[in-house]
Motif scaffolding. Structure first.
Motif, mmCIF file in Angstrom:
data_model
loop_
_atom_site.group_PDB
_atom_site.id
_atom_site.type_symbol
_atom_site.label_atom_id
_atom_site.label_comp_id
_atom_site.label_asym_id
_atom_site.label_seq_id
_atom_site.Cartn_x
_atom_site.Cartn_y
_atom_site.Cartn_z
ATOM 1 N N ASP A 95 3.407 4.288 -0.104
ATOM 2 C CA ASP A 95 3.035 3.358 0.965
ATOM 3 C C ASP A 95 2.853 4.137 2.267
ATOM 4 O O ASP A 95 3.815 4.422 2.961
ATOM 5 N N PHE A 141 8.207 5.532 0.636
ATOM 6 C CA PHE A 141 7.942 4.627 1.749
ATOM 7 C C PHE A 141 7.440 5.367 2.974
ATOM 8 O O PHE A 141 7.669 6.561 3.154
ATOM 9 N N GLN A 142 6.809 4.589 3.859
ATOM 10 C CA GLN A 142 6.247 5.144 5.090
ATOM 11 C C GLN A 142 7.322 5.808 5.955
ATOM 12 O O GLN A 142 7.133 6.888 6.476
ATOM 13 N N SER A 143 8.486 5.106 6.086
ATOM 14 C CA SER A 143 9.551 5.656 6.934
ATOM 15 C C SER A 143 10.501 6.529 6.127
ATOM 16 O O SER A 143 11.587 6.825 6.570
ATOM 17 N N ALA A 185 12.700 6.066 4.213
ATOM 18 C CA ALA A 185 13.775 5.217 3.705
ATOM 19 C C ALA A 185 14.845 6.017 2.979
ATOM 20 O O ALA A 185 15.344 5.606 1.938
ATOM 21 N N MET A 245 8.816 4.538 -5.788
ATOM 22 C CA MET A 245 8.018 4.267 -4.595
ATOM 23 C C MET A 245 8.428 5.206 -3.470
ATOM 24 O O MET A 245 9.598 5.514 -3.301
ATOM 25 N N ARG A 256 3.386 -3.627 -2.856
ATOM 26 C CA ARG A 256 4.742 -4.153 -2.984
ATOM 27 C C ARG A 256 4.832 -5.174 -4.111
ATOM 28 O O ARG A 256 5.906 -5.347 -4.697
#
Lengths: 379, 359, 327
Positions: free
Chosen positions: B158, B81-83, B85, B79, B47
């Motif tokens: 991520d 993201f894990q979820s 997003a 980027m 991040r």
């Protein structure tokens, strides 16, 4: 199994009892607002749904309308001016015996003139000698009135009593007083949730504290500010913008608090994804926060709008009580004082003031409840 | 070209020192995996590169330019993201086009780039759907697609696969590897899963409580861990650690004891060690020789047998020291049998009392 | 002011705020962010742009008035001369004030308790009856109505006519049909307070009801099923499981209604205007804002007394907020 069904019947009865107690006051008001004002004053609203027995006194026409016919002097006419649907059951010519005669009977006065009456109130009064008096004699009628409803009260209240204008005024107070806090608080709540700056936590604590500060704490200083402001610029201090800002001030904490609670529930990663995508805070606000917040906005809008629509104190203190500025609640209060016995005006006025809240209630109940449950705390 | 240079970077969350003097060089077009247990600071590191976290001291530069104070949009990164997003109120197309629209690109260019990305990821059929109508794997593709459309120099991931089920994770892993070859971009990937790290990475960076424990190619880390932490972290099942003592030292080897049952001479040295020191001997389950001859050996009863088909794991224990050994899939060994395990000296690692490896 | 003019200024007022945010942010987006320094500067400016309107309003309408009211309570009726504790001494010795405090306390005791109680009972009843949601809607409806509107509704219920006339108020009609004398309910001291409280309970029960309903739905079904398997009766489940589970909710609702009741004004103002010993603090305060040209000192003392009532709740809220922040 028997025991369970008994307890279930008991709970149904208990709930039914609560429902009846809760609905009856409003129902009574609604029925009354639709009743004839004369009936309203002499009988309970619960009789409106059944046929009512009414005792009335009418006076027949005097000598001017007599005609000579078949060797009699006759006066013909009708007792009921309006077509109310009343049916006469019995009548009398003496206040002590008001039910002396049935329809079809011939009633004979002391001066030997006689009268016949039909059930619709048409009478024929005849005498051998010429009628000498300017005023006719009195008839005591007992009639049955079928349930009848009218919008006459609404016409009266909306256009003659100033409730119509008060309705417009209230709208002019409530709409901006709801939209302005919604606009400025959504930016405020956004920055409290998604922006980093010095003093953010303090500001949040102030909001939480302000939630419960009673608005009485603000009345005197704000009124002073308004008066000073008015004196300084030579404009009327009590005005619509003044009320909007007052409502904005008093609703700010709860609006911000509710919005922040909602925004906090949005995923942090989504905001970051937008940032990486190159969105500025305003881009995020316009293109992501607003579309996603529509349900929250709806809930908060309803709460604040109903609050402003139903408010009395703020409208009383920060607006002049003149026709062009008075709001519905203040107008109702005024009518309670000046027309306290005119229930047709009070009930109708009250019902007019309730139309908008009730419409919102029935149309948007889901959002209303959601807003309340989200932890509405109002100072 | 986008080299990333991280120079003595520190990060504090309040009083907590989460990144401690980290320096890293990440080569252009490489696939670097930051790996470590949760709380080791790997996501924070990523991040900071993205510009989502401030840097307390030190510098991060991309392509030679110091980016410490640049907002994410000016770092030329994307980027995942894990979820995922994703923006739930936008269609897949709009999700992928969002960044381009903000850059005020022309309609044709946006169409072309989004369709190109959708083709690479095989999500052309879903472009008009909303995220909630998609499965987890499809959402993941959209999230990657959103990154691709912007044609960044650096991709940051991520833990992108941690919300997927096992089968899908393997499939996406392969696709990510293909994608890396196709796009020829620098990729930095954060995960706590060492298998992902081993399979995807050109370089693995193992982070432990805010410090770079070791950086190197997957096999370097596997064969020559710098310390017990890396040794234990890389490889599955975990490396066995056995308490031991130095019996004697020679010029090129150290002789240690194995549970008092045998001794073994490992050709690794540590200058600071001396005879009688306690050390830890590390050996991977797959390197133990079951019921065969080797340099040193140990006899023990089998407590649990796990048959996975291709291999069998034997769980042994002696005097409170557990040991896992791997043997062939159709092994006849049963619970309660006594087996002899051999320790090949060339596969043994030695760690001193502070966990540092003997070289 | 004609209706057209009114519409115009309403439109203008709303537009003003939208324009403020849009124009300022548009400028920031177009000129900011091209260099590092500018980016940080832009961010600080943007925080100010986002916060300023709300903060100014908050300051003028809440923060400043709180301190100003405290100050004014030590000054004379025009807020000019310092009079020390004079206004407070006046309040303590004023029979009207004492009556109002007493009334307020009774309101605070009765209304939140009964509203919460009824809300809980009705929520439980409605939860397991098929027409429960209609019942809930009906009982919740008074929440949408203004206090003044509710006042008119109930004044009609309490309406009194002489014993010789037909009673058009429902309550007196019932009393008369049972063979008693009709009463002018709102003029019987002490008891009239309870007739006014009935209105508030009628309104606030709906609030308690909807919050309890939501909370009831969040009780894990498995827990209730486990209790039933253990052989607990429905009544036992209600008192040993549901009530303890809802403890927090009960507290929240009770405080919520307490805050609303503490500043109750409209109902009393509309129904009795504080006569026949029904006055409460908020009415007395409103009275002193205008009585004899207005007395800001006495009015402020009364506002402060109301404020003191919410301070425990305020402290509790802040404490809870702190706990949440720590997590």
């Amino acid at each position: 199994m028997k025991k369970i069904s008994l307890s279930s019947i008991l709970s149904q009865l208990l709930l039914l009892f609560f429902v009846i107690v809760w609905i009856i006051p409003t129902f009574g008001l609604f029925i009354s607002s639709l009743r004839d004002k004369d009936l309203l004053a002499i009988s309970g609203w619960w009789t409106a749904l059944t046929t009512t027995e009414i005792n009335e006194i009418y006076r027949m026409s005097g000598m001017e309308s007599q005609i000579e016919e078949d060797g009699y002097f006759k006066i013909k006419g009708t007792l009921f001016e309006d077509n109310s649907g009343k049916k006469i059951e019995s009548f009398g010519i003496n206040s002590k015996k008001i039910n002396e005669f049935k329809i079809g009977d011939i009633a004979i006065f002391k001066d030997e003139s006689e009268v016949i009456l039909d059930e619709n109130g048409n009478y024929e009064w005849r005498s051998k000698s010429e009628f000498q008096k300017k005023k006719g004699k009195r008839l005591f009628t007992t009639s049955l009135s079928p349930p009848s409803f009218t919008f006459e009260n609404y016409r009266e209240v909306l256009f003659k009593e100033g409730i119509g204008r008060a309705f417009v005024n209230t709208m002019a107070v409530a709409l901006p007083s709801t939209l302005i806090p919604l606009i400025i608080c959504s930016f405020f709540a956004y920055s409290l949730t998604w922006m980093r700056f010095y003093g953010r936590d303090t500001l949040l604590a102030i909001i939480i504290a302000s939630l419960v500060v009673p608005l009485q704490m603000s009345l005197i200083p704000i009124l002073t500010i308004y008066n000073d402001f008015g004196a300084l610029f030579g404009v009327a201090a009590k005005s619509y913008p003044g009320v909007w800002m007052a409502h904005t001030g008093f609703g700010l904490a709860s609006t911000t608090f509710l919005l922040r609670n909602f925004l906090k529930s949005l995923p942090n990663e989504m905001m970051e994804a937008a940032k990486v995508d190159g969105a500025s805070h305003y881009d995020i606000f316009l293109r992501i926060i607003i579309p996603l917040s529509i349900p929250a906005f709806a809930s908060i809008f309803i709460l604040q709008f109903l609050w402003c629509w139903n408010d009395l104190l703020v409208g009383l203190v920060f607006l002049d009580q003149v026709p062009s500025e008075i709001i519905l609640t203040a107008k109702l209060k005024e009518l309670l004082g000046s027309r306290g016995e005119n229930w047709e005006i009070l009930t109708t006025g009250a019902f007019v003031s309730m139309t908008v809240p009730l419409f919102i209630f029935f149309a948007l109940q889901r959002y209303f409840i959601r807003g309340l449950v989200a932890g509405s705390v109002k100072g | 070209m986008a080299d990333i240079n991280i120079n003595t970077v520190n990060k504090y969350f309040g009083d907590v020192h989460v990144i401690k003097d980290v320096s890293l060089d990440i080569k252009s077009q490489s696939f670097t995996v930051l790996v470590g247990p949760s709380g080791c600071g790997k996501s924070t590191m990523l991040r900071m590169i993205a510009g989502l976290e401030d840097i307390n001291s030190g510098t991060i530069s991309i392509d030679g330019q110091v980016v410490n104070d640049l907002p994410p949009k000016q770092r030329n990164i994307a980027m995942v993201f894990q979820s995922y997003a994703l923006y739930p109120h936008m269609t897949v197309f709009d999700n992928m086009a969002f960044g381009l629209k903000l850059e005020k690109r022309s309609k044709d260019e946006i169409n072309e780039r989004v369709n190109e990305a959708a083709r690479i990821l095989q999500i052309e059929d879903y472009l008009q759907r909303k995220p909630k109508q998609l499965s987890g794997g499809q959402r993941q593709r959209v999230a990657i697609g959103r990154a691709i459309t912007r044609k960044p120099k650096v991709f940051l991931f991520d833990e992108p696969l941690s919300n997927l089920d096992a089968a899908l994770r393997v499939q996406m892993r392969v696709e990510l590897a293909k994608l890396h070859n196709e796009l020829e971009a620098t990729m930095i990937y954060v995960t706590h899963d060492q298998t992902e790290a081993m399979t995807l990475a050109d370089d693995i960076v193992v982070l432990d409580t805010g410090i770079v424990s070791q950086k190197g190619s997957p096999l370097e880390l596997y064969d020559r861990p710098n310390n017990m932490f890396v040794g234990g972290f890389i490889g599955s099942p975990k490396m066995n650690f056995i308490s031991s003592k130095i019996l004697s030292k020679s010029s090129d080897a150290t002789e240690v004891d194995i549970m008092g049952m045998s001794k073994i001479s490992v050709s690794k040295m540590s200058a600071s060690s001396s005879e009688g020191d306690s050390v830890t001997l590390g050996i991977r389950p797959e390197h133990l020789v079951v019921n065969g001859d080797s340099d040193g050996s140990w006899e023990s009863k089998v407590f649990v047998v796990e048959k996975l088909g291709d291999v069998t794991y034997l769980y042994l224990e002696k005097d409170g020291e557990p040991l896992v050994a791997e043997t062939e899939g159709h092994s006849e060994i049963k619970v309660g049998d006594t087996v002899k395990v051999g320790f090949p000296a060339g596969r043994c690692q030695l760690f001193d009392s502070s966990g540092q490896a003997f070289k | 002011m004609t209706i057209l003019n009114l519409l115009f200024i309403v439109f203008l007022g709303i537009l003003f705020f939208i324009a403020y945010f849009h124009i300022s942010n548009y400028l920031l987006d177009s000129y900011g962010g091209s260099s590092v320094k500018r980016y940080n500067f832009e961010n600080s400016i943007r925080v100010i742009v986002f916060i300023a309107p709300a903060f100014i309003v908050l300051f003028i309408f809440i923060l400043y008035p709180v301190f100003e009211t405290i100050r004014l309570s030590f000054y004379d009726k025009f807020g000019r001369e310092f009079v020390g504790l004079y206004n407070y001494k006046w309040a303590v010795n004023d029979p009207e004030f004492r009556r109002s405090i007493l009334n307020n306390l009774v309101w605070l005791l009765v209304v939140p308790t009964l509203s919460t109680f009824f809300g809980l009972v009705i929520a439980n009843l409605a939860d397991r009856i098929w027409w429960g949601s209609i019942a809930k809607s009906i009982i919740f409806m008074p929440m949408a109505i203004s206090f003044v509107g509710a006042g008119v509704i109930w004044k009609f219920i309490y309406e009194y006519r002489g014993p010789d006339n037909t009673q058009i108020g429902l309550l007196n009609a019932i009393i008369v049909s049972l063979g008693y004398e009709p009463q002018a309910w709102l003029t019987i001291p002490i008891w009239n307070n309870f007739f006014l409280m009935a209105i508030m309970i009628w309104i606030q029960t709906g609030l308690a009801l909807v919050i309890f309903s939501a909370a009831l739905r969040s009780i894990p079904k498995e827990m209730l099923e486990a209790a039933r398997i253990d052989g607990a009766s429905e009544l036992k489940i209600f008192f040993s499981i549901i009530i303890p589970y809802l403890e927090q909710t009960i507290l929240v609702i009770w405080t919520l209604i307490t805050i609303i009741v503490l500043r109750i004004f409209d109902i009393i103002f509309a129904m009795t205007n504080g006569e026949w010993q029904t006055g409460v603090l908020a009415n007395l305060m409103y009275d002193w804002m205008f009585r004899g040209g207005g007395d800001s000192g006495r009015g402020s003392v009364l506002a402060i007394v109301i404020m003191i009532g919410v301070i425990p709740i305020l402290a509790w809220n802040l404490y809870k907020h702190r706990q949440e922040q720590k997590i």
